[in-house]
Design a protein around this motif. Structure first.
Motif, mmCIF file in Angstrom:
data_model
loop_
_atom_site.group_PDB
_atom_site.id
_atom_site.type_symbol
_atom_site.label_atom_id
_atom_site.label_comp_id
_atom_site.label_asym_id
_atom_site.label_seq_id
_atom_site.Cartn_x
_atom_site.Cartn_y
_atom_site.Cartn_z
ATOM 1 N N TYR A 1 -2.570 -6.985 7.785
ATOM 2 C CA TYR A 1 -1.813 -8.131 6.840
ATOM 3 C C TYR A 1 -1.720 -9.503 7.451
ATOM 4 O O TYR A 1 -2.175 -10.476 6.764
ATOM 5 C CB TYR A 1 -0.518 -7.445 6.724
ATOM 6 C CG TYR A 1 0.401 -8.355 5.675
ATOM 7 C CD1 TYR A 1 0.131 -8.096 4.273
ATOM 8 C CD2 TYR A 1 1.341 -9.250 6.121
ATOM 9 C CE1 TYR A 1 0.862 -8.951 3.461
ATOM 10 C CE2 TYR A 1 2.269 -9.884 5.265
ATOM 11 C CZ TYR A 1 1.777 -9.734 3.784
ATOM 12 O OH TYR A 1 2.608 -10.608 2.867
ATOM 13 N N ASN B 1 -5.307 -9.966 -2.167
ATOM 14 C CA ASN B 1 -5.086 -8.379 -1.992
ATOM 15 C C ASN B 1 -6.479 -7.768 -2.245
ATOM 16 O O ASN B 1 -6.569 -6.723 -1.505
ATOM 17 C CB ASN B 1 -4.278 -7.906 -3.081
ATOM 18 C CG ASN B 1 -2.828 -7.924 -2.880
ATOM 19 O OD1 ASN B 1 -2.226 -7.333 -2.145
ATOM 20 N ND2 ASN B 1 -1.944 -8.975 -3.739
ATOM 21 N N TRP C 1 -7.027 -5.389 1.151
ATOM 22 C CA TRP C 1 -7.433 -3.896 0.922
ATOM 23 C C TRP C 1 -8.883 -3.528 0.954
ATOM 24 O O TRP C 1 -9.371 -2.412 1.592
ATOM 25 C CB TRP C 1 -6.736 -3.415 -0.370
ATOM 26 C CG TRP C 1 -5.308 -3.483 -0.318
ATOM 27 C CD1 TRP C 1 -4.604 -4.412 -1.114
ATOM 28 C CD2 TRP C 1 -4.455 -2.742 0.317
ATOM 29 N NE1 TRP C 1 -3.129 -4.217 -0.798
ATOM 30 C CE2 TRP C 1 -3.330 -2.998 0.093
ATOM 31 C CE3 TRP C 1 -4.625 -1.497 1.334
ATOM 32 C CZ2 TRP C 1 -2.011 -2.486 0.744
ATOM 33 C CZ3 TRP C 1 -3.487 -1.065 1.875
ATOM 34 C CH2 TRP C 1 -2.292 -1.304 1.604
ATOM 35 N N SER D 1 -7.964 0.141 5.809
ATOM 36 C CA SER D 1 -7.132 0.338 4.741
ATOM 37 C C SER D 1 -6.756 1.736 4.452
ATOM 38 O O SER D 1 -5.448 2.565 4.303
ATOM 39 C CB SER D 1 -7.556 -0.278 3.404
ATOM 40 O OG SER D 1 -7.744 -1.597 3.453
#
Length: 209
Positions: free
Chosen positions: A47, A82, A86, A93
């Motif tokens: 992240y 995003n 991902w 992930s």
């Protein structure tokens, strides 16, 4: 960007800040939050590195005496961020999602909540605009005057930075119990919509400038 508020320094988040930022995130977030469910390793290795390394996202941190008091993230393109998060490292992930499922942290209802939330955001037609958040204040200063100063300073400086880069529309979602709703109103944010899901009411706030 670096600023100074008294003895509090505010600057861009760097790789050296990630470990501490991940720790205060886990300590601060409620258990139902998806970042909390995915855990420290996800924050540390996926992240925050994605947040820092992309050119259209980032975070400011507030520090005092070398200690992080809080941070505030932004993403100029919610969808693009995003996708990179991902699918940029798909194996990682899958690993973190499976690990959270095996630990009983991620449940079928969590995937339902994510789906409903994503559809709600798409319906608002804002997913390609600049998202603000999350904002996190270290637990040992949260609820104290210095915690309020950290929140106000981070929001103000992130807005100043993004305005200087030509951004004129901002959005964020907040837990309805979050005290920063008052701060957001004082800075010109308006509540546009709400969604109750998983026992929590999320408030969508927007700001045009």
């Amino acid at each position: 960007m670096t600023g100074q508020t008294g003895r509090m320094e505010i600057r861009k988040m760097e790789m050296q800040d990630i470990d501490e930022a991940a720790r205060i995130t886990i300590d601060s977030f409620d258990d139902y939050n998806i970042l909390s469910k995915l855990g420290y390793g996800f924050l540390q290795t996926m992240y925050f590195p994605t947040m820092i390394n992309k050119t259209d996202s980032g975070a400011l941190v507030a520090l005092q005496g070398g200690k992080i008091l809080g941070y505030f993230c932004y993403m100029k393109n919610f969808n693009a961020f995003n996708k990179d998060l991902w699918f940029g490292k798909l194996y990682n992930s899958v690993y973190f999602v499976l690990a959270a499922i095996l630990r009983g942290r991620l449940l079928p209802r969590d995937f339902y909540i994510i789906l409903v939330y994503s559809r709600w955001i798409r319906k608002q037609n804002i997913e390609n605009e600049t998202q603000l958040g999350p904002i996190v204040v270290a637990p040992d200063v949260k609820g104290k005057p210095i915690g309020g100063m950290v929140t106000f300073s981070l929001v103000r400086m992130v807005l100043e930075q993004l305005r200087s880069e030509g951004v004129r529309f901002f959005w964020s979602t907040l837990d309805s119990r979050n005290r920063s709703r008052i701060l957001n109103k004082s800075l010109g944010f308006k509540e546009q919509a709400s969604l109750r899901i998983g026992g929590v009411e999320e408030i969508l706030v927007v700001k045009k400038s």
